[in-house]
Design a protein around this motif. Structure first.
Motif, PDB file in Angstrom:
ATOM      1  N   ASP A 265       6.568  -7.304  -5.947  1.00 60.61           N
ATOM      2  CA  ASP A 265       5.112  -7.416  -5.921  1.00 60.61           C
ATOM      3  C   ASP A 265       4.582  -6.008  -5.672  1.00 60.61           C
ATOM      4  OD1 ASP A 265       2.445  -7.909  -5.514  1.00 60.61           O
ATOM      5  OD2 ASP A 265       2.727  -9.405  -3.952  1.00 60.61           O
ATOM      6  N   ILE A 266       4.033  -5.378  -6.720  1.00 57.62           N
ATOM      7  CA  ILE A 266       3.665  -3.968  -6.665  1.00 57.62           C
ATOM      8  C   ILE A 266       2.149  -3.840  -6.733  1.00 57.62           C
ATOM      9  CG2 ILE A 266       3.915  -1.727  -7.785  1.00 57.62           C
ATOM     10  CD1 ILE A 266       6.615  -2.694  -8.868  1.00 57.62           C
ATOM     11  N   GLU A 267       1.566  -3.502  -5.596  1.00 55.42           N
ATOM     12  CA  GLU A 267       0.127  -3.269  -5.534  1.00 55.42           C
ATOM     13  C   GLU A 267      -0.066  -1.886  -4.920  1.00 55.42           C
ATOM     14  OE1 GLU A 267      -2.005  -6.521  -3.765  1.00 55.42           O
ATOM     15  OE2 GLU A 267      -0.455  -7.952  -4.358  1.00 55.42           O
ATOM     16  N   VAL A 268      -0.320  -0.879  -5.739  1.00 60.58           N
ATOM     17  CA  VAL A 268      -0.289   0.506  -5.283  1.00 60.58           C
ATOM     18  C   VAL A 268      -1.529   1.255  -5.732  1.00 60.58           C
ATOM     19  CG1 VAL A 268       2.218   0.599  -5.288  1.00 60.58           C
ATOM     20  CG2 VAL A 268       0.985   1.235  -7.339  1.00 60.58           C
ATOM     21  N   THR A 269      -1.699   2.443  -5.143  1.00 65.15           N
ATOM     22  CA  THR A 269      -2.841   3.276  -5.489  1.00 65.15           C
ATOM     23  C   THR A 269      -2.681   3.924  -6.857  1.00 65.15           C
ATOM     24  OG1 THR A 269      -3.171   3.746  -3.151  1.00 65.15           O
ATOM     25  CG2 THR A 269      -4.246   5.224  -4.705  1.00 65.15           C
ATOM     26  N   ASP A 270      -1.443   4.306  -7.203  1.00 64.68           N
ATOM     27  CA  ASP A 270      -1.223   5.115  -8.400  1.00 64.68           C
ATOM     28  C   ASP A 270      -0.369   4.372  -9.427  1.00 64.68           C
ATOM     29  OD1 ASP A 270      -0.986   7.143 -10.225  1.00 64.68           O
ATOM     30  OD2 ASP A 270      -0.295   8.657  -8.817  1.00 64.68           O
ATOM     31  N   THR A 271       0.939   4.581  -9.404  1.00 65.92           N
ATOM     32  CA  THR A 271       1.840   4.080 -10.441  1.00 65.92           C
ATOM     33  C   THR A 271       2.886   3.150  -9.832  1.00 65.92           C
ATOM     34  OG1 THR A 271       1.569   6.130 -11.678  1.00 65.92           O
ATOM     35  CG2 THR A 271       3.466   4.768 -12.247  1.00 65.92           C
ATOM     36  N   GLY A 272       3.218   2.073 -10.547  1.00 68.07           N
ATOM     37  CA  GLY A 272       4.255   1.163 -10.070  1.00 68.07           C
ATOM     38  C   GLY A 272       5.613   1.810 -10.083  1.00 68.07           C
TER      39      GLY A 272
ATOM     40  N   ASP B  46       0.849  -1.182   0.000  1.00 70.41           N
ATOM     41  CA  ASP B  46       0.000   0.000   0.000  1.00 70.41           C
ATOM     42  C   ASP B  46       0.891   1.240   0.000  1.00 70.41           C
ATOM     43  OD1 ASP B  46      -2.080   1.758   0.149  1.00 70.41           O
ATOM     44  OD2 ASP B  46      -2.561   1.379   2.248  1.00 70.41           O
ATOM     45  N   THR B  47       0.908   1.967  -1.097  1.00 73.22           N
ATOM     46  CA  THR B  47       1.597   3.252  -1.154  1.00 73.22           C
ATOM     47  C   THR B  47       0.626   4.279  -1.696  1.00 73.22           C
ATOM     48  OG1 THR B  47       2.481   2.906  -3.373  1.00 73.22           O
ATOM     49  CG2 THR B  47       3.840   2.167  -1.555  1.00 73.22           C
ATOM     50  N   THR B  48       0.718   5.514  -1.177  1.00 70.32           N
ATOM     51  CA  THR B  48      -0.240   6.542  -1.568  1.00 70.32           C
ATOM     52  C   THR B  48      -0.139   6.862  -3.048  1.00 70.32           C
ATOM     53  OG1 THR B  48      -0.148   7.469   0.648  1.00 70.32           O
ATOM     54  CG2 THR B  48      -1.025   8.884  -1.080  1.00 70.32           C
ATOM     55  N   THR B  49       1.085   6.933  -3.584  1.00 62.48           N
ATOM     56  CA  THR B  49       1.259   7.239  -5.012  1.00 62.48           C
ATOM     57  C   THR B  49       2.136   6.178  -5.665  1.00 62.48           C
ATOM     58  OG1 THR B  49       2.969   8.837  -4.335  1.00 62.48           O
ATOM     59  CG2 THR B  49       0.792   9.714  -4.841  1.00 62.48           C
ATOM     60  N   ASN B  50       3.396   6.486  -5.977  1.00 61.86           N
ATOM     61  CA  ASN B  50       4.228   5.571  -6.760  1.00 61.86           C
ATOM     62  C   ASN B  50       5.006   4.612  -5.857  1.00 61.86           C
ATOM     63  OD1 ASN B  50       3.404   7.196  -8.913  1.00 61.86           O
ATOM     64  ND2 ASN B  50       5.216   8.504  -8.730  1.00 61.86           N
ATOM     65  N   ALA B  51       5.136   3.373  -6.303  1.00 57.94           N
ATOM     66  CA  ALA B  51       5.972   2.428  -5.572  1.00 57.94           C
ATOM     67  C   ALA B  51       7.442   2.811  -5.703  1.00 57.94           C
ATOM     68  CB  ALA B  51       5.748   1.010  -6.079  1.00 57.94           C
ATOM     69  N   VAL B  52       7.888   3.075  -6.937  1.00 61.10           N
ATOM     70  CA  VAL B  52       9.283   3.450  -7.193  1.00 61.10           C
ATOM     71  C   VAL B  52       9.288   4.740  -8.002  1.00 61.10           C
ATOM     72  CG1 VAL B  52      11.491   2.756  -8.195  1.00 61.10           C
ATOM     73  CG2 VAL B  52       9.979   1.022  -7.187  1.00 61.10           C
ATOM     74  N   GLU B  53      10.042   5.711  -7.531  1.00 61.52           N
ATOM     75  CA  GLU B  53      10.166   7.011  -8.190  1.00 61.52           C
ATOM     76  C   GLU B  53      11.627   7.208  -8.572  1.00 61.52           C
ATOM     77  OE1 GLU B  53       8.912  11.245  -9.012  1.00 61.52           O
ATOM     78  OE2 GLU B  53       7.930   9.284  -8.992  1.00 61.52           O
ATOM     79  N   ILE B  54      11.908   7.381  -9.877  1.00 64.81           N
ATOM     80  CA  ILE B  54      13.272   7.600 -10.353  1.00 64.81           C
ATOM     81  C   ILE B  54      13.358   9.024 -10.873  1.00 64.81           C
ATOM     82  CG2 ILE B  54      15.062   6.855 -11.956  1.00 64.81           C
ATOM     83  CD1 ILE B  54      13.685   4.082 -11.930  1.00 64.81           C
ATOM     84  N   ARG B  55      14.203   9.830 -10.248  1.00 66.97           N
ATOM     85  CA  ARG B  55      14.244  11.253 -10.562  1.00 66.97           C
ATOM     86  C   ARG B  55      15.382  11.586 -11.506  1.00 66.97           C
ATOM     87  NH1 ARG B  55      12.132  13.631  -4.710  1.00 66.97           N
ATOM     88  NH2 ARG B  55       9.959  13.029  -5.097  1.00 66.97           N
ATOM     89  N   SER B  56      15.406  12.828 -11.925  1.00 66.21           N
ATOM     90  CA  SER B  56      16.188  13.216 -13.100  1.00 66.21           C
ATOM     91  C   SER B  56      17.693  13.117 -12.899  1.00 66.21           C
ATOM     92  CB  SER B  56      15.818  14.641 -13.526  1.00 66.21           C
ATOM     93  OG  SER B  56      15.986  15.548 -12.456  1.00 66.21           O
ATOM     94  N   ASP B  57      18.199  13.089 -11.642  1.00 64.31           N
ATOM     95  CA  ASP B  57      19.636  12.965 -11.435  1.00 64.31           C
ATOM     96  C   ASP B  57      20.131  11.540 -11.680  1.00 64.31           C
ATOM     97  OD1 ASP B  57      20.224  15.577 -10.840  1.00 64.31           O
ATOM     98  OD2 ASP B  57      19.916  15.355  -8.689  1.00 64.31           O
ATOM     99  N   SER B  58      19.232  10.579 -11.718  1.00 65.21           N
ATOM    100  CA  SER B  58      19.643   9.176 -11.804  1.00 65.21           C
ATOM    101  C   SER B  58      19.821   8.721 -13.251  1.00 65.21           C
ATOM    102  CB  SER B  58      18.598   8.284 -11.126  1.00 65.21           C
ATOM    103  OG  SER B  58      18.485   8.592  -9.767  1.00 65.21           O
ATOM    104  N   ASP B  59      20.834   7.886 -13.479  1.00 66.03           N
ATOM    105  CA  ASP B  59      21.023   7.243 -14.768  1.00 66.03           C
ATOM    106  C   ASP B  59      20.220   5.942 -14.744  1.00 66.03           C
ATOM    107  OD1 ASP B  59      21.825   5.873 -17.024  1.00 66.03           O
ATOM    108  OD2 ASP B  59      23.889   6.574 -16.903  1.00 66.03           O
ATOM    109  N   VAL B  60      19.120   5.941 -15.484  1.00 67.77           N
ATOM    110  CA  VAL B  60      18.183   4.819 -15.427  1.00 67.77           C
ATOM    111  C   VAL B  60      18.855   3.505 -15.819  1.00 67.77           C
ATOM    112  CG1 VAL B  60      16.022   3.931 -16.387  1.00 67.77           C
ATOM    113  CG2 VAL B  60      16.243   6.359 -15.849  1.00 67.77           C
ATOM    114  N   ALA B  61      19.800   3.552 -16.732  1.00 64.92           N
ATOM    115  CA  ALA B  61      20.449   2.331 -17.211  1.00 64.92           C
ATOM    116  C   ALA B  61      21.249   1.630 -16.118  1.00 64.92           C
ATOM    117  CB  ALA B  61      21.359   2.660 -18.389  1.00 64.92           C
ATOM    118  N   GLN B  62      21.569   2.322 -15.038  1.00 65.16           N
ATOM    119  CA  GLN B  62      22.319   1.718 -13.948  1.00 65.16           C
ATOM    120  C   GLN B  62      21.416   1.240 -12.815  1.00 65.16           C
ATOM    121  OE1 GLN B  62      25.441   5.103 -14.732  1.00 65.16           O
ATOM    122  NE2 GLN B  62      26.135   3.911 -12.989  1.00 65.16           N
TER     123      GLN B  62
END
Length: 270
Positions: A240-247, A217-233
């Motif tokens: 198991d992602i069961e959330v209110t908004d976005t995985g 149970d999370t109010t919004t996103n389970a995982v949030e990746i912000r602009s400073d992060s290199d997604v490829a790394q």
């Protein structure tokens, strides 16, 4: 050691400390005590290495922006290595107070952390459960594993703006997140996430993993990746992602392709 040293289950009568426990030396263990104070519970200073905090109960800390356990310097950016925080109960902080905080001092100096293990703790009614904030420099293995995180006011595990060196490995593995963002309304309802990555990786060697967690149970996103992060790394897998908004939400400006295979997204077909 207190009377509950080595105790994982039901606790005996507590040895209660009603003030901050400050650790400035190497090779220190605090095991089996209760720290019940509105001030900081346990404070690591001066680059204390080989510190183990286990089987303790920390309750009642209410210091805006700080933590029940905090690793912060007031003498420059010191390096901390071989820190183990395991099998503790961290509960009932103020709604702006974190469970564990790696943070910046009043002069703008932040800690450098190498090997850190945060394992099998229970967090109940805290702001962030784990927060590395304000330019914390992660240079080795930073592991958040097999913790129960129940009712946060903000995010659960928040890897905030900072740097990750070439040997950095940030693993968020096997945790259970329940009631993220439900402790209080102090944060914007759209800004309460399970795991936040907002860290600048120095090169292609460092990596981050979010694996085998349960987001009940999370109010919004389970995982949030912000602009400073290199997604490829980063890798997000086996959760198991069961959330209110976005995985998983990737902010505009984050670069690369995310490996997000083998997750359960809260539906039979995906």
């Amino acid at each position: 050691e207190g009377p509950n040293a080595g105790t994982d289950g039901d606790r005996d009568a507590e040895a209660t400390i009603e003030d901050t426990v400050t650790i400035e030396a190497n090779d220190v263990t605090v095991d089996g005590v209760e720290v019940d104070t509105s001030s900081i519970g346990i404070a690591l200073r001066d680059g204390a290495d080989e510190v183990t905090l286990e089987h303790n109960r920390l309750t009642g800390t209410d210091v805006f922006g700080h933590g029940a356990i905090e690793i912060t310097d007031y003498s420059g950016s010191e390096t901390y290595d071989e820190l183990t925080i395991a099998n503790n109960l961290i509960e009932e902080t103020g709604d702006t107070t974190n469970g564990i905080w790696f943070g910046e001092d009043s002069d703008g100096d932040s800690p450098v952390v190498e090997t850190v293990d945060i394992t099998e703790n229970t967090f109940e009614d805290v702001h962030n459960a784990v927060l590395t904030g304000q330019e914390t420099d992660i240079q080795g293995e930073f592991t958040v594993e097999d913790n129960d995180i129940d009712n946060t006011a903000s995010h659960a595990v928040n890897i905030q703006p900072g740097e990750a060196g070439s040997d950095a490995e940030i693993d968020v593995v096997g945790n259970t997140f329940d009631g993220v963002g439900e402790f209080s309304d102090v944060n914007d309802p759209d800004d309460r996430f399970g795991v936040v990555f907002d860290v600048e990786f120095s090169d292609g060697e460092a990596e981050g993993t979010v694996e085998d967690n349960t987001f009940e149970d999370t109010t919004t996103n389970a995982v949030e990746i912000r602009s400073d992060s290199d997604v490829a790394q980063l890798t997000v897998t086996g959760n198991d992602i069961e959330v209110t908004d976005t995985g998983v939400n990737i902010e505009s400006g984050a670069d690369g392709t995310l490996d997000a295979t083998d997750n359960f997204w809260g539906a039979d077909n995906g």
